[in-house]
Design a protein around this motif. Structure first.
Motif, PDB file in Angstrom:
ATOM      1  N   THR A   1       5.692-126.616  34.815  1.00 13.08           N
ATOM      2  CA  THR A   1       4.569-126.744  35.734  1.00 13.08           C
ATOM      3  C   THR A   1       4.831-126.190  37.115  1.00 13.08           C
ATOM      4  OG1 THR A   1       5.254-128.914  36.512  1.00 13.08           O
ATOM      5  CG2 THR A   1       3.787-128.845  34.583  1.00 13.08           C
ATOM      6  N   GLY A   2       6.085-126.046  37.491  1.00 14.93           N
ATOM      7  CA  GLY A   2       6.397-125.577  38.824  1.00 14.93           C
ATOM      8  C   GLY A   2       6.373-126.677  39.857  1.00 14.93           C
TER       9      GLY A   2
ATOM     10  N   GLY B   1      -4.751-132.642  37.336  1.00 16.84           N
ATOM     11  CA  GLY B   1      -5.316-131.888  36.213  1.00 16.84           C
ATOM     12  C   GLY B   1      -6.547-131.090  36.601  1.00 16.84           C
ATOM     13  N   ALA B   2      -7.406-131.668  37.435  1.00 14.39           N
ATOM     14  CA  ALA B   2      -8.625-130.972  37.858  1.00 14.39           C
ATOM     15  C   ALA B   2      -8.298-129.740  38.700  1.00 14.39           C
ATOM     16  CB  ALA B   2      -9.526-131.921  38.634  1.00 14.39           C
ATOM     17  N   ALA B   3      -7.251-129.810  39.516  1.00 16.69           N
ATOM     18  CA  ALA B   3      -6.841-128.655  40.323  1.00 16.69           C
ATOM     19  C   ALA B   3      -6.271-127.562  39.426  1.00 16.69           C
ATOM     20  CB  ALA B   3      -5.808-129.070  41.365  1.00 16.69           C
ATOM     21  N   ARG B   4      -5.476-127.967  38.459  1.00 16.57           N
ATOM     22  CA  ARG B   4      -4.895-127.006  37.514  1.00 16.57           C
ATOM     23  C   ARG B   4      -6.012-126.257  36.786  1.00 16.57           C
ATOM     24  NH1 ARG B   4      -0.237-125.930  35.152  1.00 16.57           N
ATOM     25  NH2 ARG B   4       0.909-127.479  36.327  1.00 16.57           N
TER      26      ARG B   4
ATOM     27  N   PHE C   1      -5.029-122.536  35.498  1.00 12.99           N
ATOM     28  CA  PHE C   1      -3.695-122.644  34.910  1.00 12.99           C
ATOM     29  C   PHE C   1      -3.740-123.546  33.688  1.00 12.99           C
ATOM     30  CE2 PHE C   1      -2.570-121.374  39.203  1.00 12.99           C
ATOM     31  CZ  PHE C   1      -1.509-120.516  38.999  1.00 12.99           C
ATOM     32  N   ARG C   2      -3.137-123.090  32.606  1.00 13.78           N
ATOM     33  CA  ARG C   2      -3.014-123.922  31.408  1.00 13.78           C
ATOM     34  C   ARG C   2      -2.058-125.075  31.721  1.00 13.78           C
ATOM     35  NH1 ARG C   2      -2.064-118.841  29.895  1.00 13.78           N
ATOM     36  NH2 ARG C   2       0.099-119.291  29.423  1.00 13.78           N
TER      37      ARG C   2
ATOM     38  N   LEU D   1      -4.239-117.325  44.463  1.00 16.30           N
ATOM     39  CA  LEU D   1      -3.934-116.635  43.213  1.00 16.30           C
ATOM     40  C   LEU D   1      -4.087-117.619  42.064  1.00 16.30           C
ATOM     41  CD1 LEU D   1      -2.970-113.935  42.043  1.00 16.30           C
ATOM     42  CD2 LEU D   1      -0.629-114.786  42.280  1.00 16.30           C
ATOM     43  N   THR D   2      -4.881-117.261  41.085  1.00 18.49           N
ATOM     44  CA  THR D   2      -5.161-118.153  39.961  1.00 18.49           C
ATOM     45  C   THR D   2      -4.222-117.872  38.791  1.00 18.49           C
ATOM     46  OG1 THR D   2      -6.782-116.670  38.953  1.00 18.49           O
ATOM     47  CG2 THR D   2      -7.604-118.233  40.628  1.00 18.49           C
ATOM     48  N   GLY D   3      -4.322-118.704  37.789  1.00 22.38           N
ATOM     49  CA  GLY D   3      -3.503-118.553  36.593  1.00 22.38           C
ATOM     50  C   GLY D   3      -3.808-117.295  35.801  1.00 22.38           C
TER      51      GLY D   3
END
Length: 129
Positions: A8-9, A44-47, A52-53, A96-98
């Motif tokens: 996840t980083g 989770g909502a931000a991901r 991002f998966r 920058l998005t996933g």
């Protein structure tokens, strides 16, 4: 000992999940930053909003997600928060998005470094084209 989750980083500690669980809803698009700007937690909502998966690497530093043309103000405000001089800030910035694309967001930053949580809370709202 702090480590960075390879999936996840996020910066993880043995009690990281307990630290944020129940305090911050996973249904809100929140990013939580440590004092040094590393990502402590991604709701989770931000991901999902960022594309991002669940297992996709985000990266340890929030600044790695910010477009260079939006960097100056964000860095200035985060620095002021770290020194305890600023309690909140608002930015319009490209992240920058996933998917590797840049998207505009309205970001509200709230400094809670001097409180029990010891984080900077970022609330994300995507700006529509």
């Amino acid at each position: 000992m702090n480590t960075i989750s390879s999936s996840t980083g996020e910066v993880t500690t043995p009690d990281n999940r307990k630290r944020f669980q129940g305090k911050f809803s996973s249904h809100l698009p929140l990013l939580l930053l440590n004092e040094d700007g590393t990502i402590a937690h991604v709701a989770g909502a931000a991901r999902k909003l960022l594309g991002f998966r669940p297992s996709q690497f985000i990266g340890p530093a929030f600044t790695s997600m910010i477009h260079s043309k939006n960097m100056r103000q964000v860095l200035s405000d985060l620095s002021s928060m770290q020194r305890g001089r600023k309690t909140q800030s608002f930015w319009l910035a490209r992240l920058l998005t996933g998917t590797g694309r840049w998207k505009w967001f309205r970001i509200t930053a709230e400094n809670r470094l001097q409180e029990k949580e010891q984080v900077i809370i970022l609330r994300l709202r995507e700006l529509q084209d």
